[in-house]
Design a protein around this motif. Sequence first.
Motif, short mmCIF file in Angstrom:
data_model
loop_
_atom_site.label_atom_id
_atom_site.label_comp_id
_atom_site.label_asym_id
_atom_site.label_seq_id
_atom_site.Cartn_x
_atom_site.Cartn_y
_atom_site.Cartn_z
N LYS A 1 4.08 7.33 -0.04
CA LYS A 1 2.89 6.63 0.46
C LYS A 1 1.71 7.56 0.70
CE LYS A 1 3.84 6.33 5.47
NZ LYS A 1 2.50 6.81 5.87
N TYR B 1 -8.95 6.59 5.77
CA TYR B 1 -8.76 5.23 6.28
C TYR B 1 -10.05 4.41 6.29
CZ TYR B 1 -4.04 6.32 8.00
OH TYR B 1 -2.70 6.65 8.09
N GLU C 1 -1.43 0.87 7.72
CA GLU C 1 -0.06 1.31 7.39
C GLU C 1 0.90 0.11 7.38
OE1 GLU C 1 0.82 4.20 6.31
OE2 GLU C 1 -1.05 5.26 6.70
#
Length: 212
Positions: A66, A78, A116
């Motif tokens: 990931k 992010y 996430e």
Amino acid sequence: MKKNIGKFISLVLTISILVLVVFDQTEGNAKLIERYDINDLDNQDLAINQQKLFSPHLGKSFTGFKEALGFKESQNDYFRVNQFGYLGKYQFGKSTLKVLGIHHPQLFLNNPELQEKAFIANTQRNKWVLRKDIKRFKGKLIKGVKVTESGILAAAHLAGPGSVKKFLRSYGETGFADANGATIRYYMKKFSGYDTSLIKPVKKVKVKYESA
């Protein structure tokens, strides 16, 4: 008088020793930095090398999967929004977020934990949709690429599970490329061989979060 001279000499010696120690440590640090000189990166991205220097080696673990995918999508940022409106570390589209039950894009963008959770949920959903194809094609060669579960899941993140089904069942004749030119074949090769066994296939998955 002799006492004072003795104290002075002792002080000078102490200061000299401290200077030598500091110089030696500085020189050692300089040598350490030289080992990671930008000219020795062998065409790898500097940021990746810095991450390897300061982070544990993640290898082919699920975390490695990931993080590698997040780096490819956004350099693990992010808060990135690209020119096509894709959001966050994993560059989610708003339509995919709605499928996962996320209806507040700005909240999503400002919440790394939610991002996430969304990545895990979407990967679970993709694994469910592609479960039969994973079983059927895993280990086979398609367009010169060995098919692995992690490669399939990465390609599904890029193109959606439906496009990956078409690619696999046509043995690569039905392709896909996003607006930046990334293809299913490329993702299947780049993200091959990671351990994604932790991800369980889930037919219908919604991400729970606080909207206010």
